[in-house]
Design a protein around this motif. Structure first.
Motif, PDB file in Angstrom:
ATOM      1  N   LEU A 124       3.856-105.659  46.998  1.00  0.00           N
ATOM      2  CA  LEU A 124       5.201-105.815  46.344  1.00  0.00           C
ATOM      3  C   LEU A 124       5.258-105.114  45.111  1.00  0.00           C
ATOM      4  N   ILE A 125       4.749-104.068  44.714  1.00  0.00           N
ATOM      5  CA  ILE A 125       4.525-103.495  43.624  1.00  0.00           C
ATOM      6  C   ILE A 125       5.653-103.263  42.858  1.00  0.00           C
ATOM      7  N   GLY A 126       6.686-102.294  43.669  1.00  0.00           N
ATOM      8  CA  GLY A 126       7.723-101.944  43.127  1.00  0.00           C
ATOM      9  C   GLY A 126       8.638-102.970  42.565  1.00  0.00           C
ATOM     10  N   ALA A 127       8.950-104.183  43.659  1.00  0.00           N
ATOM     11  CA  ALA A 127       9.805-105.156  43.265  1.00  0.00           C
ATOM     12  C   ALA A 127       9.318-106.069  42.403  1.00  0.00           C
ATOM     13  N   ASN A 128       8.021-106.130  42.123  1.00  0.00           N
ATOM     14  CA  ASN A 128       7.667-107.147  40.968  1.00  0.00           C
ATOM     15  C   ASN A 128       7.815-106.458  39.652  1.00  0.00           C
ATOM     16  N   ASN A 129       7.903-105.116  39.699  1.00  0.00           N
ATOM     17  CA  ASN A 129       7.876-104.545  38.371  1.00  0.00           C
ATOM     18  C   ASN A 129       9.330-103.827  38.298  1.00  0.00           C
TER      19      ASN A 129
END
Length: 429
Positions: A124-129
């Motif tokens: 969930l890299i994009g959402a988290n950042n």
């Protein structure tokens, strides 16, 4: 005007494995130019498309990356028995289909916020950042995988990594003999939504075989992904006599024809921890029919001087997730491990409101059995609810079977039915 199906076929031909961004970003930029939208890209390759003077009340959101079991995979779509699947690969309906609904609405000139997030499948890299600021009051995520289920809550999660360096050389005074022991081709499964199915855990099973036969552990490697129930494991162990097999299939025991005066073994604490560890469901809500708390021992690996264990804990409540994390840390440290945690994502507490009721009422026009649900897995929705507390969020999707595998397939009729539902939801806002 292209249909959702036609758009899905088009974007499936674009490289979208997790970690690959530029081909899809280039496509979206051209698409926005064609239909009159701004295209904003943040530093984490998240894409926000909107009208220049947008007054959007609803955001549609999906991740654009797909699971690729082969590097640089571009799925080749096959139509069979009312489903799309791919030739010898994942299909990428998770979440190419969700993206296709958004692109379809853009082609119809809807004033919405359209958010395509990156690298969901690897943490969930994009959402988290996310760096984009969303202004819409409502969010419709289209990343669910069962027609008729409207998701309004999900589990939070944390990954736990433990290392043990208690290796020692001992004299083989009791004539131990070496064996290679493997357990393979178990069913496996998702450690969130399938954790309640009592799917056998290969790492737990091999620890039972070694422990119950008085074995000494020399080497062990098993598990596939931190978010899956391990299906395969292999170990080298020493036994005084030929070990009795556990009462489960797919066990292979082979004697190693080497006699050693000394054995390079790991502490029995490692086997004891795995053997006694309470793996699986920790709490269950009978009314909601959803797992509340769980933990899965997912992977184990050996190198020259240490053994590493990876676990994934989930809970529908953030305070319970923190409790499981702390308890597991203390337990691992008691057995001689050094412990780190990472990858925590928030729980999304089930929330029934005017938006979710509106989605349900519209859905029931097409499926009288539609219902509000919560799932024991992580969704980007939880992150967005934490980032944008004012938002009211629901997640829906067509029927997708066996995502993340070569057997992945999506039901064509379900895709078409959901297109009508999505459009009516957006029209109602």
């Amino acid at each position: 005007m292209n249909s959702v199906i036609e758009i899905f076929k088009e974007i499936t031909s674009i490289a979208r494995c997790s970690g690959t961004h530029e081909p899809f970003i280039k496509f979206i930029k051209n698409y926005c130019n064609k239909y009159g939208y701004e295209c904003l890209i943040d530093d984490y390759n998240n894409i926000l498309c909107k009208k220049k003077e947008s007054k959007a009340k609803i955001c549609l959101q999906n991740h654009y990356d797909i699971v690729c079991l082969k590097d640089n995979c571009i799925p080749q779509i096959i139509e069979e028995d009312g489903f799309f699947k791919a030739k010898d690969s994942t299909l990428g309906a998770d979440n190419g289909i969700g993206c296709s609904y958004m692109l379809w609405l853009m082609s119809l000139d809807y004033d919405c916020e359209f958010l395509f997030t990156s690298d969901e499948e690897i943490g969930l890299i994009g959402a988290n950042n996310l760096e984009h600021k969303l202004k819409a009051e409502y969010m419709l995520n289209i990343d669910s995988e069962q027609e008729g289920e409207i998701c309004i809550g999900c589990a939070g999660g944390v990954d736990i990594f433990a290392k043990n360096r208690s290796k020692k050389i001992v004299e083989n005074k009791e004539d131990y003999e070496l064996y290679e022991v493997s357990i393979s081709n178990l069913p496996g499964g998702h450690s969130g939504v399938e954790i309640h199915k009592n799917i056998p855990n290969a790492i737990k099973l091999i620890a039972a075989l070694i422990k119950e036969n008085g074995g000494l552990l020399l080497d062990i490697n098993g598990g596939e992904r931190i978010n899956s129930i391990p299906a395969n494991v292999k170990a080298i162990a020493a036994f005084k006599t030929y070990p009795q097999e556990i009462s489960y299939k797919n066990v292979c025991i082979s004697k190693i024809n080497t006699k050693s005066e000394h054995l390079n073994i790991w502490s029995s604490d490692i086997t004891d921890f795995i053997y006694t560890f309470a793996n699986g469901v920790r709490a269950y809500d009978v009314d909601l029919q959803v797992v509340l708390n769980s933990i899965n021992l997912a992977k184990i690996s050996t190198n020259i001087d240490e053994i590493t264990i990876e676990l994934s804990a989930r809970s529908m409540a953030n305070e319970e997730l923190e409790k499981i994390k702390k308890e597991t840390r203390v337990l691992l440290e008691h057995f001689g491990f050094e412990v780190e945690t990472s990858g925590k994502y928030q729980a999304w507490k089930p929330d029934v409101n005017d938006f979710t009721n509106n989605v349900l009422n519209i859905y029931k026009k097409y499926d009288k059995d539609a219902s509000l649900e919560a799932i024991h897995a992580g969704l980007e929705c939880a992150i967005f609810k934490n980032m944008f507390p004012h938002m009211k969020i629901a997640s829906i999707g067509p029927t997708i079977n066996s995502p993340h595998s070569n057997a992945e397939r999506v039901e064509i009729a379900s895709v078409n039915k959901l297109a009508k539902i999505v459009k009516e939801i957006v029209d109602s806002i």
